[in-house]
Scaffold this motif. Structure first.
Motif, PDB file in Angstrom:
ATOM      1  N   LEU A 246      46.400  59.815  34.861  1.00  0.00           N
ATOM      2  CA  LEU A 246      46.005  58.797  35.834  1.00  0.00           C
ATOM      3  C   LEU A 246      44.558  58.919  36.320  1.00  0.00           C
ATOM      4  O   LEU A 246      43.863  57.896  36.388  1.00  0.00           O
ATOM      5  N   PRO A 247      44.052  60.123  36.632  1.00  0.00           N
ATOM      6  CA  PRO A 247      42.670  60.171  37.137  1.00  0.00           C
ATOM      7  C   PRO A 247      41.637  59.610  36.164  1.00  0.00           C
ATOM      8  O   PRO A 247      40.827  58.758  36.555  1.00  0.00           O
ATOM      9  N   ILE A 248      41.663  60.027  34.911  1.00  0.00           N
ATOM     10  CA  ILE A 248      40.637  59.553  33.969  1.00  0.00           C
ATOM     11  C   ILE A 248      40.853  58.080  33.621  1.00  0.00           C
ATOM     12  O   ILE A 248      39.921  57.281  33.641  1.00  0.00           O
ATOM     13  N   MET A 249      42.097  57.700  33.330  1.00  0.00           N
ATOM     14  CA  MET A 249      42.356  56.304  32.971  1.00  0.00           C
ATOM     15  C   MET A 249      42.186  55.394  34.188  1.00  0.00           C
ATOM     16  O   MET A 249      41.766  54.246  34.044  1.00  0.00           O
ATOM     17  N   GLY A 250      42.481  55.898  35.376  1.00  0.00           N
ATOM     18  CA  GLY A 250      42.294  55.111  36.591  1.00  0.00           C
ATOM     19  C   GLY A 250      40.827  54.811  36.862  1.00  0.00           C
ATOM     20  O   GLY A 250      40.462  53.686  37.186  1.00  0.00           O
ATOM     21  N   VAL A 251      39.977  55.824  36.701  1.00  0.00           N
ATOM     22  CA  VAL A 251      38.529  55.625  36.906  1.00  0.00           C
ATOM     23  C   VAL A 251      37.981  54.646  35.873  1.00  0.00           C
ATOM     24  O   VAL A 251      37.240  53.709  36.209  1.00  0.00           O
ATOM     25  N   ILE A 252      38.366  54.843  34.622  1.00  0.00           N
ATOM     26  CA  ILE A 252      37.899  53.941  33.561  1.00  0.00           C
ATOM     27  C   ILE A 252      38.404  52.519  33.816  1.00  0.00           C
ATOM     28  O   ILE A 252      37.651  51.549  33.695  1.00  0.00           O
ATOM     29  N   GLY A 253      39.675  52.408  34.200  1.00  0.00           N
ATOM     30  CA  GLY A 253      40.244  51.092  34.493  1.00  0.00           C
ATOM     31  C   GLY A 253      39.539  50.402  35.643  1.00  0.00           C
ATOM     32  O   GLY A 253      39.263  49.202  35.583  1.00  0.00           O
ATOM     33  N   PHE A 254      39.218  51.156  36.690  1.00  0.00           N
ATOM     34  CA  PHE A 254      38.509  50.575  37.831  1.00  0.00           C
ATOM     35  C   PHE A 254      37.132  50.057  37.404  1.00  0.00           C
ATOM     36  O   PHE A 254      36.746  48.942  37.755  1.00  0.00           O
ATOM     37  N   ILE A 255      36.411  50.860  36.658  1.00  0.00           N
ATOM     38  CA  ILE A 255      35.067  50.460  36.219  1.00  0.00           C
ATOM     39  C   ILE A 255      35.127  49.199  35.366  1.00  0.00           C
ATOM     40  O   ILE A 255      34.369  48.250  35.583  1.00  0.00           O
ATOM     41  N   ILE A 256      36.047  49.166  34.405  1.00  0.00           N
ATOM     42  CA  ILE A 256      36.170  47.992  33.528  1.00  0.00           C
ATOM     43  C   ILE A 256      36.582  46.761  34.336  1.00  0.00           C
ATOM     44  O   ILE A 256      36.008  45.683  34.179  1.00  0.00           O
ATOM     45  N   GLU A 257      37.565  46.927  35.210  1.00  0.00           N
ATOM     46  CA  GLU A 257      38.045  45.792  36.011  1.00  0.00           C
ATOM     47  C   GLU A 257      36.964  45.293  36.964  1.00  0.00           C
ATOM     48  O   GLU A 257      36.719  44.094  37.068  1.00  0.00           O
ATOM     49  N   PHE A 258      36.338  46.216  37.666  1.00  0.00           N
ATOM     50  CA  PHE A 258      35.379  45.830  38.702  1.00  0.00           C
ATOM     51  C   PHE A 258      34.090  45.253  38.124  1.00  0.00           C
ATOM     52  O   PHE A 258      33.530  44.311  38.680  1.00  0.00           O
ATOM     53  N   LEU A 259      33.626  45.797  37.016  1.00  0.00           N
ATOM     54  CA  LEU A 259      32.338  45.358  36.463  1.00  0.00           C
ATOM     55  C   LEU A 259      32.442  44.254  35.410  1.00  0.00           C
ATOM     56  O   LEU A 259      31.494  43.482  35.250  1.00  0.00           O
ATOM     57  N   ILE A 260      33.559  44.183  34.696  1.00  0.00           N
ATOM     58  CA  ILE A 260      33.640  43.235  33.580  1.00  0.00           C
ATOM     59  C   ILE A 260      34.829  42.289  33.706  1.00  0.00           C
ATOM     60  O   ILE A 260      34.670  41.080  33.854  1.00  0.00           O
ATOM     61  N   ALA A 261      36.023  42.850  33.632  1.00  0.00           N
ATOM     62  CA  ALA A 261      37.232  42.044  33.458  1.00  0.00           C
ATOM     63  C   ALA A 261      37.560  41.166  34.656  1.00  0.00           C
ATOM     64  O   ALA A 261      38.028  40.033  34.475  1.00  0.00           O
ATOM     65  N   GLY A 262      37.345  41.646  35.864  1.00  0.00           N
ATOM     66  CA  GLY A 262      37.679  40.856  37.045  1.00  0.00           C
ATOM     67  C   GLY A 262      36.937  39.530  37.100  1.00  0.00           C
ATOM     68  O   GLY A 262      37.539  38.474  37.305  1.00  0.00           O
ATOM     69  N   ARG A 263      35.658  39.595  36.914  1.00  0.00           N
ATOM     70  CA  ARG A 263      34.839  38.363  36.948  1.00  0.00           C
ATOM     71  C   ARG A 263      35.165  37.447  35.775  1.00  0.00           C
ATOM     72  O   ARG A 263      35.280  36.228  35.933  1.00  0.00           O
ATOM     73  N   LEU A 264      35.298  38.048  34.589  1.00  0.00           N
ATOM     74  CA  LEU A 264      35.610  37.269  33.392  1.00  0.00           C
ATOM     75  C   LEU A 264      36.977  36.590  33.529  1.00  0.00           C
ATOM     76  O   LEU A 264      37.129  35.411  33.201  1.00  0.00           O
ATOM     77  N   ALA A 265      37.960  37.325  34.035  1.00  0.00           N
ATOM     78  CA  ALA A 265      39.307  36.773  34.207  1.00  0.00           C
ATOM     79  C   ALA A 265      39.300  35.600  35.183  1.00  0.00           C
ATOM     80  O   ALA A 265      39.966  34.588  34.946  1.00  0.00           O
ATOM     81  N   GLN A 266      38.554  35.730  36.275  1.00  0.00           N
ATOM     82  CA  GLN A 266      38.483  34.620  37.236  1.00  0.00           C
ATOM     83  C   GLN A 266      37.833  33.393  36.612  1.00  0.00           C
ATOM     84  O   GLN A 266      38.313  32.271  36.790  1.00  0.00           O
ATOM     85  N   LYS A 267      36.750  33.586  35.873  1.00  0.00           N
ATOM     86  CA  LYS A 267      36.096  32.447  35.218  1.00  0.00           C
ATOM     87  C   LYS A 267      37.048  31.762  34.250  1.00  0.00           C
ATOM     88  O   LYS A 267      37.124  30.527  34.206  1.00  0.00           O
ATOM     89  N   MET A 268      37.768  32.559  33.480  1.00  0.00           N
ATOM     90  CA  MET A 268      38.732  31.994  32.524  1.00  0.00           C
ATOM     91  C   MET A 268      39.865  31.273  33.254  1.00  0.00           C
ATOM     92  O   MET A 268      40.260  30.172  32.861  1.00  0.00           O
ATOM     93  N   ALA A 269      40.377  31.881  34.306  1.00  0.00           N
ATOM     94  CA  ALA A 269      41.488  31.291  35.061  1.00  0.00           C
ATOM     95  C   ALA A 269      41.076  29.979  35.722  1.00  0.00           C
ATOM     96  O   ALA A 269      41.846  29.008  35.725  1.00  0.00           O
ATOM     97  N   PHE A 270      39.859  29.944  36.249  1.00  0.00           N
ATOM     98  CA  PHE A 270      39.420  28.753  36.963  1.00  0.00           C
ATOM     99  C   PHE A 270      39.044  27.604  36.032  1.00  0.00           C
ATOM    100  O   PHE A 270      38.711  26.514  36.489  1.00  0.00           O
ATOM    101  N   LYS A 271      39.136  27.838  34.734  1.00  0.00           N
ATOM    102  CA  LYS A 271      39.031  26.734  33.782  1.00  0.00           C
ATOM    103  C   LYS A 271      40.397  26.072  33.595  1.00  0.00           C
ATOM    104  O   LYS A 271      40.485  24.979  33.064  1.00  0.00           O
ATOM    105  N   ILE A 272      41.444  26.774  34.048  1.00  0.00           N
ATOM    106  CA  ILE A 272      42.812  26.280  33.908  1.00  0.00           C
ATOM    107  C   ILE A 272      43.340  25.748  35.243  1.00  0.00           C
ATOM    108  O   ILE A 272      44.025  24.732  35.274  1.00  0.00           O
ATOM    109  N   VAL A 273      43.037  26.455  36.321  1.00  0.00           N
ATOM    110  CA  VAL A 273      43.513  26.075  37.652  1.00  0.00           C
ATOM    111  C   VAL A 273      42.323  25.890  38.588  1.00  0.00           C
ATOM    112  O   VAL A 273      41.240  26.407  38.326  1.00  0.00           O
ATOM    113  N   THR A 274      42.568  25.166  39.685  1.00  0.00           N
ATOM    114  CA  THR A 274      41.530  24.920  40.672  1.00  0.00           C
ATOM    115  C   THR A 274      42.021  25.359  42.047  1.00  0.00           C
ATOM    116  O   THR A 274      42.997  24.793  42.561  1.00  0.00           O
ATOM    117  N   PRO A 275      41.347  26.375  42.629  1.00  0.00           N
ATOM    118  CA  PRO A 275      41.736  26.794  43.982  1.00  0.00           C
ATOM    119  C   PRO A 275      41.618  25.621  44.955  1.00  0.00           C
ATOM    120  O   PRO A 275      40.678  24.837  44.898  1.00  0.00           O
TER     121      PRO A 275
END
Length: 155
Positions: free
Chosen positions: A47-76
């Protein structure tokens, strides 16, 4: 849902920990051929190593990308909140699963001439579990805890 940058960091940490722990338990179970009580304990060491890596990927890359992709399908503001949650959750898994599977392939399966095949196999194996874990367990649990923890500060 997070209203401030600090809340976003806390929410991301919570989600990553629940997702990573669940997926580590799943992958150890697959490798061992059975879910046993000691798998839950063994997963804590990854958990410690995979958690840190997961946080970095989610926070810096995947989170923003996922929101952009999602907001092409749905509208808040127009679509039902559940549809927005499902769209973001699905797109997050679509982004995170291949990236985290690549990390896991390199760390636990080795880098050799079969790395691409190993990565694809791990991604395909992990994706259904990651999607179900996110939608039915991690997402609801983290949103419930987060919502109750920050209920007063969000009003």
């Amino acid at each position: 849902m997070p209203q401030t940058k600090l809340q976003n960091v806390i929410f991301t940490i919570m989600m990553v920990l629940v997702m990573v722990y669940g997926m580590v338990v799943y992958n150890i179970t697959l490798d061992r051929g059975a879910l046993t009580n000691d798998v839950f304990y063994i997963a804590l060491f990854e958990l410690p190593i995979m958690g840190v890596i997961g946080f970095i990927i989610e926070f810096l890359i995947a989170g923003r990308l996922a929101q952009k992709m999602a907001f092409k399908i749905v509208t808040p503001g127009q679509d039902k909140p559940i549809m927005i949650i499902l769209a973001i959750s699905t797109m997050t898994v679509m982004c995170m699963c291949p990236m985290m599977s690549l990390v896991a392939t390199c760390l636990f399966k080795g880098i050799d001439s079969q790395i691409i095949a190993k990565w694809i196999q791990l991604t395909v194996t992990n994706f259904p579990m990651a999607l179900c874990w996110q939608i039915f367990v991690a997402g609801p649990v983290v949103r419930f805890i987060f919502g109750h923890t920050f209920a007063k500060s969000n009003k």
